[in-house]
Motif scaffolding. Structure first.
Motif, PDB file in Angstrom:
ATOM      1  N   CYS A   1      36.759  35.208  34.677  1.00  0.00           N
ATOM      2  CA  CYS A   1      37.286  36.140  33.674  1.00  0.00           C
ATOM      3  C   CYS A   1      36.166  36.692  32.802  1.00  0.00           C
ATOM      4  CB  CYS A   1      38.336  35.451  32.804  1.00  0.00           C
ATOM      5  SG  CYS A   1      39.863  35.089  33.661  1.00  0.00           S
ATOM      6  N   ARG A   2      35.280  35.824  32.376  1.00  0.00           N
ATOM      7  CA  ARG A   2      34.152  36.236  31.530  1.00  0.00           C
ATOM      8  C   ARG A   2      33.243  37.203  32.290  1.00  0.00           C
ATOM      9  NH1 ARG A   2      32.269  31.400  30.789  1.00  0.00           N
ATOM     10  NH2 ARG A   2      34.021  30.810  29.495  1.00  0.00           N
ATOM     11  N   GLU A   3      32.977  36.885  33.553  1.00  0.00           N
ATOM     12  CA  GLU A   3      32.099  37.714  34.385  1.00  0.00           C
ATOM     13  C   GLU A   3      32.645  39.123  34.573  1.00  0.00           C
ATOM     14  OE1 GLU A   3      30.987  37.671  39.087  1.00  0.00           O
ATOM     15  OE2 GLU A   3      30.833  35.765  38.020  1.00  0.00           O
ATOM     16  N   HIS A   4      33.976  39.258  34.626  1.00  0.00           N
ATOM     17  CA  HIS A   4      34.608  40.559  34.852  1.00  0.00           C
ATOM     18  C   HIS A   4      35.152  41.187  33.567  1.00  0.00           C
ATOM     19  CE1 HIS A   4      34.538  38.921  38.954  1.00  0.00           C
ATOM     20  NE2 HIS A   4      34.359  40.182  39.282  1.00  0.00           N
ATOM     21  N   GLY A   5      34.827  40.611  32.420  1.00  0.00           N
ATOM     22  CA  GLY A   5      35.241  41.187  31.144  1.00  0.00           C
ATOM     23  C   GLY A   5      36.715  41.048  30.835  1.00  0.00           C
ATOM     24  N   LEU A   6      37.362  40.040  31.406  1.00  0.00           N
ATOM     25  CA  LEU A   6      38.789  39.801  31.166  1.00  0.00           C
ATOM     26  C   LEU A   6      38.969  38.772  30.053  1.00  0.00           C
ATOM     27  CD1 LEU A   6      39.985  39.562  34.866  1.00  0.00           C
ATOM     28  CD2 LEU A   6      40.312  41.475  33.303  1.00  0.00           C
ATOM     29  N   HIS A   7      38.554  39.118  28.860  1.00  0.00           N
ATOM     30  CA  HIS A   7      38.575  38.166  27.748  1.00  0.00           C
ATOM     31  C   HIS A   7      39.993  37.776  27.348  1.00  0.00           C
ATOM     32  CE1 HIS A   7      34.317  38.639  27.577  1.00  0.00           C
ATOM     33  NE2 HIS A   7      34.446  39.952  27.447  1.00  0.00           N
ATOM     34  N   ALA A   8      40.966  38.665  27.550  1.00  0.00           N
ATOM     35  CA  ALA A   8      42.363  38.348  27.216  1.00  0.00           C
ATOM     36  C   ALA A   8      42.923  37.264  28.134  1.00  0.00           C
ATOM     37  CB  ALA A   8      43.226  39.603  27.323  1.00  0.00           C
ATOM     38  N   LEU A   9      42.343  37.116  29.310  1.00  0.00           N
ATOM     39  CA  LEU A   9      42.835  36.152  30.290  1.00  0.00           C
ATOM     40  C   LEU A   9      42.056  34.831  30.262  1.00  0.00           C
ATOM     41  CD1 LEU A   9      45.036  36.119  32.424  1.00  0.00           C
ATOM     42  CD2 LEU A   9      43.415  37.088  34.046  1.00  0.00           C
TER      43      LEU A   9
ATOM     44  N   PRO B   1      40.093  41.933  39.089  1.00  0.00           N
ATOM     45  CA  PRO B   1      39.250  41.790  40.278  1.00  0.00           C
ATOM     46  C   PRO B   1      39.899  40.900  41.335  1.00  0.00           C
ATOM     47  CG  PRO B   1      38.442  40.378  38.539  1.00  0.00           C
ATOM     48  CD  PRO B   1      39.570  41.182  37.946  1.00  0.00           C
ATOM     49  N   ARG B   2      39.682  41.234  42.585  1.00  0.00           N
ATOM     50  CA  ARG B   2      40.194  40.432  43.696  1.00  0.00           C
ATOM     51  C   ARG B   2      39.641  39.010  43.620  1.00  0.00           C
ATOM     52  NH1 ARG B   2      39.300  43.122  49.195  1.00  0.00           N
ATOM     53  NH2 ARG B   2      40.779  44.529  48.215  1.00  0.00           N
ATOM     54  N   ALA B   3      38.422  38.865  43.117  1.00  0.00           N
ATOM     55  CA  ALA B   3      37.785  37.544  43.027  1.00  0.00           C
ATOM     56  C   ALA B   3      38.628  36.551  42.237  1.00  0.00           C
ATOM     57  CB  ALA B   3      36.409  37.679  42.386  1.00  0.00           C
ATOM     58  N   LEU B   4      39.377  37.030  41.267  1.00  0.00           N
ATOM     59  CA  LEU B   4      40.221  36.160  40.459  1.00  0.00           C
ATOM     60  C   LEU B   4      41.322  35.521  41.304  1.00  0.00           C
ATOM     61  CD1 LEU B   4      40.832  35.175  37.558  1.00  0.00           C
ATOM     62  CD2 LEU B   4      42.301  37.180  37.315  1.00  0.00           C
ATOM     63  N   PHE B   5      41.795  36.247  42.313  1.00  0.00           N
ATOM     64  CA  PHE B   5      42.896  35.760  43.147  1.00  0.00           C
ATOM     65  C   PHE B   5      42.427  35.067  44.418  1.00  0.00           C
ATOM     66  CE2 PHE B   5      44.591  39.133  40.527  1.00  0.00           C
ATOM     67  CZ  PHE B   5      45.750  38.565  40.058  1.00  0.00           C
ATOM     68  N   THR B   6      41.156  35.167  44.728  1.00  0.00           N
ATOM     69  CA  THR B   6      40.639  34.519  45.936  1.00  0.00           C
ATOM     70  C   THR B   6      39.770  33.314  45.599  1.00  0.00           C
ATOM     71  OG1 THR B   6      38.798  36.088  46.010  1.00  0.00           O
ATOM     72  CG2 THR B   6      40.756  36.623  47.319  1.00  0.00           C
ATOM     73  N   LEU B   7      39.645  33.005  44.337  1.00  0.00           N
ATOM     74  CA  LEU B   7      38.859  31.859  43.878  1.00  0.00           C
ATOM     75  C   LEU B   7      39.480  30.579  44.416  1.00  0.00           C
ATOM     76  CD1 LEU B   7      36.459  31.219  41.997  1.00  0.00           C
ATOM     77  CD2 LEU B   7      38.089  31.064  40.138  1.00  0.00           C
ATOM     78  N   GLU B   8      38.679  29.737  45.027  1.00  0.00           N
ATOM     79  CA  GLU B   8      39.159  28.465  45.577  1.00  0.00           C
ATOM     80  C   GLU B   8      38.649  27.321  44.714  1.00  0.00           C
ATOM     81  OE1 GLU B   8      41.332  28.053  47.983  1.00  0.00           O
ATOM     82  OE2 GLU B   8      41.421  30.190  48.459  1.00  0.00           O
ATOM     83  N   SER B   9      39.263  27.135  43.568  1.00  0.00           N
ATOM     84  CA  SER B   9      38.847  26.069  42.664  1.00  0.00           C
ATOM     85  C   SER B   9      40.041  25.577  41.861  1.00  0.00           C
ATOM     86  CB  SER B   9      37.773  26.577  41.702  1.00  0.00           C
ATOM     87  OG  SER B   9      37.395  25.554  40.815  1.00  0.00           O
ATOM     88  N   GLU B  10      40.003  24.326  41.485  1.00  0.00           N
ATOM     89  CA  GLU B  10      41.036  23.768  40.621  1.00  0.00           C
ATOM     90  C   GLU B  10      40.491  23.507  39.217  1.00  0.00           C
ATOM     91  OE1 GLU B  10      42.857  20.405  42.467  1.00  0.00           O
ATOM     92  OE2 GLU B  10      43.439  21.534  44.237  1.00  0.00           O
TER      93      GLU B  10
END
Length: 147
Positions: free
Chosen positions: A123-131, A105-114
């Protein structure tokens, strides 16, 4: 790289290289080195921001996922383009194998957080459990390259 937490395995190692951490600058360099395989003919680059999200142990590998945030032609040259790229450094994961058929998801790359938890939640929200639990650093840079 002279801080004891980078070198003193006797005092800080919790077993199997855990506790001792790799310097953040080296983690960023490893992530950008992994990402460089996919970005060709780069003539110039500028680091816009870099943050280390979670520590990396000496026994962990660092891979990378990159996303082009913007792409603009260079005025006066048909041969050049400027890219703004966000790269995520990931630990103990081979993205080309383990995420080959997974839409990111684009949201993973536009997230503004440290905060590591923000990336884990995304990752959990988008089902990216491997990440989940593997984003180690986030780097944004501007590149000038041949088209």
């Amino acid at each position: 790289m002279t801080h004891p937490i980078h070198l003193d395995h006797h005092r800080f190692d919790l077993g199997h290289g855990r506790g001792v951490v790799v310097s953040g600058g080296l983690v960023v360099a490893m992530a950008l080195g992994a990402a460089a395989r996919d970005l060709h003919e780069v003539l110039w680059e500028e680091l816009l921001s870099a943050s280390n999200v979670r520590p990396v142990a000496p026994t962990e590998t660092v891979g990378a996922l990159s996303y082009v945030l913007s792409r603009t032609p260079v005025e006066g040259s048909d041969a050049l383009e400027e890219l703004v790229v966000r790269t995520l450094g990931v630990v103990d994961l081979t993205p080309s194998a383990e995420l080959a058929d997974v839409p990111l998801p684009r949201a993973l790359f536009t997230l503004e957080s440290e905060r590591p938890s923000a990336y884990d939640d995304c990752c959990r929200e988008h089902g990216l459990h491997a990440l989940e639990g593997r984003v180690a650093c986030v780097v944004t840079r501007r590149l000038l390259r041949l088209r």
